[in-house]
Scaffold this motif. Structure first.
Motif, mmCIF file in Angstrom:
data_model
loop_
_atom_site.group_PDB
_atom_site.id
_atom_site.type_symbol
_atom_site.label_atom_id
_atom_site.label_comp_id
_atom_site.label_asym_id
_atom_site.label_seq_id
_atom_site.Cartn_x
_atom_site.Cartn_y
_atom_site.Cartn_z
ATOM 1 N N PHE A 36 28.882 41.404 48.100
ATOM 2 C CA PHE A 36 29.137 42.675 47.652
ATOM 3 C C PHE A 36 27.829 43.720 48.246
ATOM 4 N N GLU B 38 34.962 44.001 54.557
ATOM 5 C CA GLU B 38 35.600 45.143 53.917
ATOM 6 C C GLU B 38 35.446 46.269 55.281
ATOM 7 N N GLU C 65 36.543 53.622 45.761
ATOM 8 C CA GLU C 65 34.982 53.916 46.091
ATOM 9 C C GLU C 65 34.524 53.042 47.211
ATOM 10 N N THR C 66 35.057 51.865 47.071
ATOM 11 C CA THR C 66 34.448 50.888 48.199
ATOM 12 C C THR C 66 34.956 51.479 49.625
ATOM 13 N N GLN C 67 36.436 51.727 49.505
ATOM 14 C CA GLN C 67 36.797 52.410 50.915
ATOM 15 C C GLN C 67 36.027 53.529 51.224
ATOM 16 N N VAL D 85 32.757 52.539 52.746
ATOM 17 C CA VAL D 85 32.867 51.917 54.132
ATOM 18 C C VAL D 85 33.102 52.860 55.242
ATOM 19 N N SER E 160 29.580 46.157 51.211
ATOM 20 C CA SER E 160 30.686 46.888 50.581
ATOM 21 C C SER E 160 30.479 47.947 49.515
ATOM 22 N N ILE E 161 29.463 47.567 48.660
ATOM 23 C CA ILE E 161 29.302 48.593 47.454
ATOM 24 C C ILE E 161 27.863 48.805 47.251
ATOM 25 N N THR F 5 28.398 53.655 43.746
ATOM 26 C CA THR F 5 29.372 54.623 43.399
ATOM 27 C C THR F 5 29.710 54.905 41.916
ATOM 28 N N ALA G 294 33.898 47.138 40.744
ATOM 29 C CA ALA G 294 34.215 47.487 41.993
ATOM 30 C C ALA G 294 35.556 46.818 42.397
ATOM 31 N N ARG H 48 37.838 49.930 44.015
ATOM 32 C CA ARG H 48 38.265 49.702 45.262
ATOM 33 C C ARG H 48 38.547 51.091 46.134
#
Ligand code: PLP
Length: 395
Positions: A237, A210, A299-301, A304, A240-241, A49, A291, A297
């Motif tokens: 990580f 996540e 971007e992680t969401q 996912v 999740s990323i 991301t 991240a 956060r």
């Protein structure tokens, strides 16, 4: 000549993924035009991301300057800022930064934990399970003391603890690879109570935390009161990323976790980290920090959610065939049940009739027989095409 380490004799052949690759090649030899789609492995496919990629880039540039260069870290346990952010953002202060060590991934930490507890430790492992728990325990020398805890639809994928013999270590993964099941607070409280009663230590693998979307499902074992006296937690990580290649994870060894003789486990763990590991990549850790910012956060969401949309497509495709499928909601894995059929036979049918590669459940342990694991890691277009093909299958 040097004798082979006898612990290797206890390992079964590393058969699963090479055999899947062999069968895929065989299909291509028969039908070179087959457009094969892989829902087989748990490898991420989407790009890093923006906030994370920029942080990695900046960290690399800084290393190229005299002022910004750094070599070995003073502390192999990781950047203090990252440990602080993990404690604050992901553990909401339940765990202190001192109890967190940063690593090159959860799998590597599991291997080092097996050294921490040694080959004499007796071990309980969910069945089916991520293969590293069994193989790593065997390599560490735990040949005599391996006990499986079957996790099936009949027990809501949660083991019958009453039927177990006491063991030193209990491996538990939630959300689970391969079943996709996420344990509830009540279930984890039962696990923690069992460990406290038996003076066992839980090695809790939260690599997919996540992916939890449903309210009230625990993302960490430390949401259960008293778990800090009986549990170690590994996380990563990777999923999740998208750091499967970059490599970054962490491990929590709480200060309250003690050995039988009353000594705390944390100093021994730090000793292992400092002796056998020289710290996680400085660049990767800067990515991890990015991240955990508010932008990171979000971007992680989104990342996912992308894989979760894939899981919905696969679940929908399977539903139309009338096949009972589990997981895929709080997890990127779907665990489909084909009662009375061998998982390798089902694998073969899906490969040859839909040109879709999956993973046969039997490869994850005896209780995985008759199941197939579908992975939601992939590009939307491929997953959509695979789901359309699955819909047409007759089982
Ligand atoms: N734990 C589980 C349950 C996994 O499925 C995986 C990877 O597939 C890992 C750990 C490995 O994580 P890492 O990439 O951080 O080593």
């Amino acid at each position: 000549m040097v004798k082979r380490n006898p612990h290797f004799a206890g390992l079964s052949e590393g058969y699963l993924f090479p055999e899947i690759a062999r069968r895929r090649r065989a299909l291509l030899e028969k039908n070179p035009d087959a457009k094969i789609i892989s829902l087989g492995i748990g490898n991420t496919t989407e790009p890093l991301t923006p906030a994370v990629a920029q942080a990695l880039e900046l960290a690399a540039r800084e290393l190229g300057t005299a002022d910004g260069y750094s070599g070995y870290a003073d502390d192999s346990a990781g950047l203090s800022a990252l440990r602080e952010q993990i404690a604050a953002v992901l553990y909401k202060g339940r765990i202190t930064p001192r109890e967190i060590t940063i690593s090159d991934g959860a799998k590597c930490d599991i291997g080092r934990l097996q050294i921490l507890f040694g080959g004499r430790a007796t071990v309980c492992i969910q069945d089916p399970a991520y293969p590293v728990y069994v193989d790593g325990s065997l390599i560490a020398g735990a040949g005599g003391g391996l006990q499986y805890m079957p996790c099936r639809p009949e027990n809501d994928f949660f083991p019958d603890l009453g039927g177990l013999k006491r063991a030193d270590l209990i491996y538990f993964c939630s959300p689970n690879n391969p079943t996709g099941a996420a344990a509830t607070k009540t279930q984890l409280a039962e696990l923690v109570a069992f460990a406290r009663q038996n003076k066992s230590i839980i090695i809790f693998d939260a690599a997919y935390s996540e992916f939890i979307v449903e309210q009230n499902l625990p993302r960490s074992i430390y949401e259960i009161p008293g778990a800090d006296e009986v549990a170690v937690e590994v996380n990563s990580f990777s999923k999740s990323i998208g750091f499967t290649g970059v490599r970054l994870g962490w491990c929590v060894v709480p200060q309250k976790l003690k050995f039988e003789d009353g000594r705390p486990a944390l100093p021994d763990w730090l000793r292992i980290i400092n002796t056998l590991f020289n710290g996680a990549s400085n660049i990767a850790q800067r990515g991890g920090l990015a991240a955990l910012t508010p932008a990171g956060r979000r971007e992680t969401q989104n990342l996912v959610a992308y894989y979760q949309d894939n899981a919905k497509l696969i679940l929908e495709g399977l539903r139309q065939t009338g096949i009972q499928a589990y997981g895929g909601v709080n997890s990127p894995y779907i665990w489909a049940h084909f009662p009375g059929q061998k998982s390798w036979d089902v694998f073969e049918k899906i490969l040859n009739e839909a040109y879709v590669v999956t993973t046969p459940g039997a490869g994850f342990g005896p209780a995985g027989e008759s199941f197939i694991r579908f992975s939601a890691f992939g590009r939307h277009g491929d997953i959509d095409a695979a789901a359309q093909r699955l819909k047409r299958l007759k089982f």
